[in-house]
Design a protein around this motif. Structure first.
Motif, PDB file in Angstrom:
ATOM      1  N   THR A  84       0.813  -1.219   0.000  1.00 43.99           N
ATOM      2  CA  THR A  84       0.000   0.000   0.000  1.00 43.99           C
ATOM      3  C   THR A  84       0.846   1.269   0.000  1.00 43.99           C
ATOM      4  O   THR A  84       2.064   1.229   0.203  1.00 43.99           O
ATOM      5  N   CYS A 133      -3.316   6.446  -0.823  1.00 42.09           N
ATOM      6  CA  CYS A 133      -3.994   5.775  -1.936  1.00 42.09           C
ATOM      7  C   CYS A 133      -5.440   5.415  -1.583  1.00 42.09           C
ATOM      8  O   CYS A 133      -5.680   4.608  -0.687  1.00 42.09           O
ATOM      9  N   PRO A 134      -6.419   5.987  -2.297  1.00 41.90           N
ATOM     10  CA  PRO A 134      -7.819   5.669  -1.992  1.00 41.90           C
ATOM     11  C   PRO A 134      -8.177   4.209  -2.304  1.00 41.90           C
ATOM     12  O   PRO A 134      -9.026   3.620  -1.642  1.00 41.90           O
ATOM     13  N   TYR A 135      -7.526   3.613  -3.299  1.00 37.66           N
ATOM     14  CA  TYR A 135      -7.792   2.214  -3.637  1.00 37.66           C
ATOM     15  C   TYR A 135      -7.276   1.282  -2.541  1.00 37.66           C
ATOM     16  O   TYR A 135      -7.887   0.266  -2.239  1.00 37.66           O
ATOM     17  N   CYS A 136      -6.156   1.656  -1.953  1.00 38.17           N
ATOM     18  CA  CYS A 136      -5.612   0.874  -0.833  1.00 38.17           C
ATOM     19  C   CYS A 136      -6.584   0.912   0.345  1.00 38.17           C
ATOM     20  O   CYS A 136      -6.860  -0.118   0.964  1.00 38.17           O
ATOM     21  N   LYS A 137      -7.103   2.101   0.638  1.00 39.46           N
ATOM     22  CA  LYS A 137      -8.049   2.255   1.747  1.00 39.46           C
ATOM     23  C   LYS A 137      -9.310   1.443   1.487  1.00 39.46           C
ATOM     24  O   LYS A 137      -9.844   0.800   2.392  1.00 39.46           O
ATOM     25  N   ARG A 138      -9.766   1.451   0.250  1.00 35.96           N
ATOM     26  CA  ARG A 138     -10.976   0.704  -0.115  1.00 35.96           C
ATOM     27  C   ARG A 138     -10.749  -0.807   0.022  1.00 35.96           C
ATOM     28  O   ARG A 138     -11.607  -1.524   0.546  1.00 35.96           O
ATOM     29  N   ALA A 139      -9.600  -1.279  -0.434  1.00 31.98           N
ATOM     30  CA  ALA A 139      -9.282  -2.707  -0.344  1.00 31.98           C
ATOM     31  C   ALA A 139      -9.168  -3.141   1.116  1.00 31.98           C
ATOM     32  O   ALA A 139      -9.706  -4.182   1.515  1.00 31.98           O
ATOM     33  N   THR A 195       1.547  -0.598  -9.531  1.00 33.30           N
ATOM     34  CA  THR A 195       0.578   0.260  -8.853  1.00 33.30           C
ATOM     35  C   THR A 195       0.164  -0.387  -7.537  1.00 33.30           C
ATOM     36  O   THR A 195       0.343  -1.583  -7.333  1.00 33.30           O
ATOM     37  N   GLY A 225      -5.081  -5.941  -7.936  1.00 32.02           N
ATOM     38  CA  GLY A 225      -5.333  -4.713  -7.192  1.00 32.02           C
ATOM     39  C   GLY A 225      -6.714  -4.669  -6.586  1.00 32.02           C
ATOM     40  O   GLY A 225      -7.422  -5.674  -6.502  1.00 32.02           O
ATOM     41  N   CYS A 226      -7.099  -3.473  -6.203  1.00 31.31           N
ATOM     42  CA  CYS A 226      -8.401  -3.261  -5.558  1.00 31.31           C
ATOM     43  C   CYS A 226      -9.557  -3.696  -6.456  1.00 31.31           C
ATOM     44  O   CYS A 226     -10.447  -4.426  -6.018  1.00 31.31           O
ATOM     45  N   ASP A 227      -9.539  -3.259  -7.712  1.00 33.95           N
ATOM     46  CA  ASP A 227     -10.632  -3.612  -8.623  1.00 33.95           C
ATOM     47  C   ASP A 227     -10.717  -5.120  -8.830  1.00 33.95           C
ATOM     48  O   ASP A 227     -11.816  -5.673  -8.925  1.00 33.95           O
TER      49      ASP A 227
END
Length: 85
Positions: free
Chosen positions: A8, A12-18, A53, A66-68
């Protein structure tokens, strides 16, 4: 429970979401903050087959993506099965 690892960066907003999804499921994970420990970036890229990423997520040494990618597994009802193994 599966061993979950996530690379992470703090902003990173994607890290927080994951991480939020893992926490919602009650899954403990090992976090590697590459912004605080830049030496981990090369390790992450090697393990993620060149993925540079964040986040990069691993479940039981298997690269998930990744998150997605993790949310795609969740929407296909495949994530819980991976986490439970």
């Amino acid at each position: 429970m599966s061993k979950v690892e996530i690379y992470t960066k703090g902003y990173c907003p994607y890290c927080k979401r994951a991480k939020a999804l893992l926490q919602q499921k009650g899954i403990e994970y090992i976090e590697y903050p590459i912004d605080e420990k830049p030496e981990l970036r090369e390790e992450m890229m090697s393990r993620a087959n060149g993925g540079y990423t964040v986040p990069q997520i691993f479940i039981r040494e298997q690269h998930i993506g990744g998150c997605d990618d993790m949310f795609a597994l969740e929407s296909q009802n495949k994530l819980d099965k991976l986490l439970a193994a």
